[in-house]
Design an enzyme around this catalytic site. Sequence first.
Site, mmCIF file in Angstrom:
data_model
loop_
_atom_site.group_PDB
_atom_site.id
_atom_site.type_symbol
_atom_site.label_atom_id
_atom_site.label_comp_id
_atom_site.label_asym_id
_atom_site.label_seq_id
_atom_site.Cartn_x
_atom_site.Cartn_y
_atom_site.Cartn_z
ATOM 1 N N HIS A 79 -3.136 7.048 6.813
ATOM 2 C CA HIS A 79 -2.151 7.974 6.228
ATOM 3 C C HIS A 79 -2.819 9.257 5.719
ATOM 4 C CE1 HIS A 79 1.804 6.152 6.296
ATOM 5 N NE2 HIS A 79 1.357 5.011 5.810
ATOM 6 N N HIS A 96 -4.800 0.883 7.204
ATOM 7 C CA HIS A 96 -3.464 1.479 7.375
ATOM 8 C C HIS A 96 -3.284 2.670 6.423
ATOM 9 C CE1 HIS A 96 1.059 1.161 7.964
ATOM 10 N NE2 HIS A 96 0.972 1.896 6.871
ATOM 11 N N GLU A 97 -3.687 2.489 5.155
ATOM 12 C CA GLU A 97 -3.519 3.574 4.172
ATOM 13 C C GLU A 97 -4.478 4.723 4.444
ATOM 14 O OE1 GLU A 97 -0.893 3.500 2.444
ATOM 15 O OE2 GLU A 97 -0.508 1.424 3.022
ATOM 16 N N GLY A 150 0.839 -1.188 0.000
ATOM 17 C CA GLY A 150 0.000 0.000 0.000
ATOM 18 C C GLY A 150 0.871 1.234 0.000
ATOM 19 N N GLN A 207 2.798 10.016 1.461
ATOM 20 C CA GLN A 207 4.102 9.350 1.511
ATOM 21 C C GLN A 207 4.993 9.689 0.314
ATOM 22 O OE1 GLN A 207 2.254 5.283 2.296
ATOM 23 N NE2 GLN A 207 4.148 5.164 3.470
ATOM 24 N N CYS A 244 5.541 -0.125 7.416
ATOM 25 C CA CYS A 244 5.190 1.048 6.633
ATOM 26 C C CYS A 244 6.422 1.484 5.835
ATOM 27 C CB CYS A 244 4.745 2.179 7.565
ATOM 28 S SG CYS A 244 4.287 3.683 6.703
ATOM 29 N N LEU A 245 6.230 1.787 4.554
ATOM 30 C CA LEU A 245 7.375 2.181 3.720
ATOM 31 C C LEU A 245 8.039 3.462 4.230
ATOM 32 C CD1 LEU A 245 6.025 1.375 0.134
ATOM 33 C CD2 LEU A 245 7.594 0.005 1.535
HETATM 34 NI NI NI Z 1 2.277 3.140 5.794
#
Ligand code: NI
Length: 193
Positions: A150, A146-147, A45, A50, A104-105
């Site tokens: 963000h 999760h996204e 995701g 991000q 998470c990236l």
């Molecule tokens: Ni994330």
Amino acid sequence: MILPIVAYGDPILKKEAADISADYPKLKELIANMFETMEGASGVGLAAPQVGLSIRLFIVDTSPFVDDEEDDEEVLELKGFRKVFINPIILDEEGEKWNFNEGCLSIPGIREDVSRKPKITIEYYDEAFKLKEETYEGLMARVIQHEYDHVDGILFTDRLNPLRKQLLRKRLENITKGIVDVDYKMKFPKARR
Ligand code: NI
């Protein structure tokens, strides 16, 4: 084009993002770049904040969860789950909370159990700006939650208990400075040149 992923500590990750309209400039290109960026980082995701854009848009692709040997139908469903969510609203979350080890990236190298409800109903626009309402469960719901966080300016580390977060403090601080082992392009808020 691969875009640099914004690291933990950048204020854009803490900001509530804004809705966009169908005429948002170069939307198609942005979505294509986000998919390329996510795949290059082996993510499941990626949300627009991000990549430095405070807009309510995220993408998911849960196929990396599935290995080649898999024949369970429910797991195989994850393989084709590749979607764009624009201006999403989670209308409902239900069921008994469960833990899943999230990463998470923007927070490389850290994974923690996060507790969330298993089933969600979400309204959103797809990449063609068609309004949808869908219900998801399990891992698909998890990635969306999760996204979705963000675009609300919430990171999974914000959902940990304070003691757990305190224990991660030094590592999180190092990530903001770029002191972390990562094999994809990132933008660190406190990196020294
Ligand atoms: Ni994330």
